[in-house]
Motif scaffolding. Structure first.
Motif, short mmCIF file in Angstrom:
data_model
loop_
_atom_site.label_atom_id
_atom_site.label_comp_id
_atom_site.label_asym_id
_atom_site.label_seq_id
_atom_site.Cartn_x
_atom_site.Cartn_y
_atom_site.Cartn_z
N GLY A 209 -77.84 64.17 -21.07
CA GLY A 209 -78.28 65.34 -21.83
C GLY A 209 -78.10 66.65 -21.10
N VAL A 210 -77.86 66.62 -19.78
CA VAL A 210 -77.66 67.88 -19.06
C VAL A 210 -76.34 68.51 -19.49
N LYS A 211 -76.23 69.81 -19.32
CA LYS A 211 -75.06 70.56 -19.79
C LYS A 211 -74.00 70.61 -18.68
N ILE A 212 -72.94 69.81 -18.88
CA ILE A 212 -71.80 69.82 -17.97
C ILE A 212 -70.57 69.42 -18.76
N GLY A 213 -69.53 70.26 -18.77
CA GLY A 213 -68.35 70.00 -19.59
C GLY A 213 -68.59 70.35 -21.04
N GLY A 214 -67.59 70.16 -21.87
CA GLY A 214 -67.72 70.45 -23.30
C GLY A 214 -67.76 71.94 -23.56
N ASP A 215 -68.62 72.34 -24.50
CA ASP A 215 -68.73 73.74 -24.88
C ASP A 215 -69.66 74.48 -23.93
N PRO A 217 -72.92 76.15 -22.53
CA PRO A 217 -72.66 76.58 -21.14
C PRO A 217 -72.10 75.48 -20.24
N GLY A 218 -71.93 74.26 -20.80
CA GLY A 218 -71.47 73.16 -19.96
C GLY A 218 -70.11 73.42 -19.33
N ASN A 219 -69.20 74.12 -20.07
CA ASN A 219 -67.88 74.39 -19.51
C ASN A 219 -67.95 75.34 -18.32
N ALA A 220 -68.92 76.26 -18.34
CA ALA A 220 -69.08 77.17 -17.20
C ALA A 220 -69.55 76.41 -15.95
N PHE A 221 -70.49 75.48 -16.12
CA PHE A 221 -70.95 74.68 -14.99
C PHE A 221 -69.83 73.76 -14.47
N LEU A 222 -68.97 73.29 -15.37
CA LEU A 222 -67.86 72.45 -14.95
C LEU A 222 -66.89 73.25 -14.07
N TYR A 223 -66.57 74.48 -14.49
CA TYR A 223 -65.71 75.33 -13.66
C TYR A 223 -66.32 75.56 -12.29
N TRP A 224 -67.62 75.81 -12.28
CA TRP A 224 -68.36 76.04 -11.03
C TRP A 224 -68.25 74.82 -10.12
N GLN A 225 -68.43 73.64 -10.69
CA GLN A 225 -68.32 72.42 -9.89
C GLN A 225 -66.90 72.22 -9.37
N ARG A 226 -65.90 72.52 -10.17
CA ARG A 226 -64.52 72.38 -9.71
C ARG A 226 -64.24 73.31 -8.53
N GLY A 227 -64.81 74.50 -8.58
CA GLY A 227 -64.66 75.41 -7.44
C GLY A 227 -65.30 74.84 -6.19
N LEU A 228 -66.47 74.22 -6.34
CA LEU A 228 -67.16 73.63 -5.20
C LEU A 228 -66.35 72.48 -4.60
N VAL A 229 -65.69 71.71 -5.45
CA VAL A 229 -64.84 70.62 -4.95
C VAL A 229 -63.73 71.20 -4.06
#
Length: 505
Positions: A209-215, A217-229
């Motif tokens: 249920g947490v927001k990661i990926g998709g629309d 704000p999940g897409n913003a958190f996904l970009y953030w995680q990709r940067g951290l990788v």
């Protein structure tokens, strides 16, 4: 022509860290106590006492594109001349930016082509000469409008193309660039989880249920995680510090396919209900790094303030209020804390090295006696002279090693090459055991006094390898090597600092 003050002052009164070649007034943008300047468009004087050089030419203000393009080409020739005159001392070249576009014909690209040619030549010189570094000056200038960058009053009165009102900002930017060139940066990024790595609260929303990926704000958190990788791949240690149930976090990694940041990217974690300042202290101890090398990121301002108050040496940037600001936030994190000019092999392998350390710690708990544990590691050390493959790492260690460092002499790669050419003997030590490699972890620099007497200029070891007898083995090996070279006496001096007391004896 007036004689510059640096040319007449005794050297003991003026230490010339940088000498700036320039074509306009830039004195307000540098520290006048350690920086000297050429005359306008003058490359005839190359002071030998300068530790390094800066090339700070910008596009002159002229209306004729043909004349201007030719002048830029002559600037390119001057740069090439200077590279041949300075030996191996550092030269930092600012890219040329067209701050005043006076193009009268839209299709006339002569000036831009000349600028592009200059910048391409600078990059070619940097590829060919390790002591030449290119800095993208547009990174600074693009922060401002043309009206903010240039105040024509100062240009006509004092020939200052850049507005002196932005000198304070420039000095902050330049200080960070100097750190990047010296390969100095923070080591570890400590991350909260809920509403920091993903949107929502794991304990309430569940793993799916947490927001990661998709629309959003999940897409913003996904970009953030990709940067951290990618940050992890560049050698920045990622650690977690979260008030959560660890079993829930492990379930999220197993169940949520959109997580870009995986377990293997995390070097250490504290997922519990302890205070975060205590957890950060424990993480620093586990990773064997200083608190001043850590950056803490948390969406909760109360948690941030707690760490600021109790651990003032830890950097604590403000977290963005909106997820769509995360990309800008990532850029600022990299720029302010983690970017360096170039990566060494040890930087790239950093995450694996800290994971191996965790395995060693777990292995140690199986032994009742520490010496039995050490024997089980099968430690190997390899000593080699400085060469093209390890100079950058040796320079990096001299810049950032504070604890086990006899003299804390700081050297650039170019300066080390000069020292070796002048007769200094420079060695580095690599360490490995059955869990993996520690990388290059020790440096010794010896300056010969005569045929039988030498002096230790530098002796340092990374804190990662201390406490295993490696320091004693390294020194003993070096003494044997020096004896074989005919040296009968070796002297050394301990220069105390606030952090290197452990090397005193």
């Amino acid at each position: 022509m007036d004689t510059p003050i640096w040319a007449v002052l005794p050297k003991r009164y003026f230490k010339m860290k940088w000498f700036v070649f320039r074509n306009n007034t830039v004195e307000p943008f540098f520290d006048g106590k350690t920086v000297a300047f050429s005359g306008y468009d003058d490359v005839s004087v190359v002071p030998t006492e300068a530790e390094g050089f800066i090339w700070f030419y910008q596009v002159p203000v002229k209306f004729s594109s043909g004349v201007l393009a030719q002048e830029i080409r002559s600037i390119t020739e001057k740069l090439q001349l200077v590279v041949g005159e300075i030996g191996t001392k550092p030269l930092v070249v600012f890219t040329m930016e067209n701050l005043v576009d006076l193009k009268l014909v839209t299709s006339d690209m002569a000036v831009q082509e000349a600028i592009d040619s200059f910048n391409a030549t600078a990059r070619t010189l940097a590829h060919a000469h390790s002591h030449v570094k290119v800095v993208d000056f547009s990174e600074f200038t693009k922060r401002y409008t043309s009206q903010q960058l240039i105040d024509w009053k100062y240009y006509f009165i004092s020939q200052s193309l850049l507005n002196p009102k932005i000198a304070k900002d420039f000095k902050v930017w330049w200080h960070r660039i100097e750190e990047e060139l010296a390969l100095c940066r923070k080591k570890c990024l400590v991350l909260d989880l809920d509403n920091t790595l993903w949107g929502g609260i794991l304990g309430e929303d569940g793993a799916e249920g947490v927001k990661i990926g998709g629309d959003y704000p999940g897409n913003a958190f996904l970009y953030w995680q990709r940067g951290l990788v990618e940050l992890s791949k560049c050698g920045v240690i990622l650690a977690l510090c979260s008030k959560n149930n660890e079993a829930d976090v492990q379930e999220l990694w197993d169940a949520n396919p959109f997580m870009a940041l995986k377990r293997e990217h995390i070097s250490a974690h504290r997922i519990n209900w302890q205070s975060k300042d205590q957890n950060i202290r424990e993480l620093a101890e586990e990773l064997n790094i200083g608190l001043d090398s850590m950056v803490f990121v948390d969406d909760n301002p109360t948690e941030r303030e707690l760490v600021k108050q109790t651990l003032p040496m830890v950097a604590v940037p403000d977290f963005p209020a909106k997820p769509y600001e995360l990309v800008d936030f990532f850029q600022s994190l990299v720029r302010d804390y983690f970017r360096i000019y170039e990566l060494t092999h040890d930087d790239v392998d950093k995450v694996n090295q800290y994971k191996a350390n965790a395995q060693r710690d777990a292995e140690q708990k199986r032994f009742a006696q520490y010496d039995h544990y050490l024997r089980s590691l099968d430690i190997e050390i390899r000593v080699e002279e400085a060469n093209d493959f390890n100079f950058a790492r040796i320079a990096q260690l001299t810049q950032k090693t504070n604890q086990f460092n006899l003299t804390t002499h700081r050297y650039t790669e170019a300066r080390l090459r000069e020292m070796q050419a002048a007769g200094s003997q420079i060695w580095c030590m690599s360490v490995s055991d059955r869990f993996g490699s520690y990388g290059i972890s020790g440096v010794m620099i010896v300056n010969p006094i005569d045929a039988t007497v030498a002096e230790v200029d530098t002796l340092l070891l990374s804190c990662r390898v201390l406490g295993k007898g490696i320091e004693h083995a390294f020194v003993c090996h070096m003494l044997q090597m020096l004896a074989k070279k005919g040296y009968q006496s070796l002297t050394a001096s301990y220069l105390p600092t606030a952090k290197n007391a452990q090397v005193k004896d």
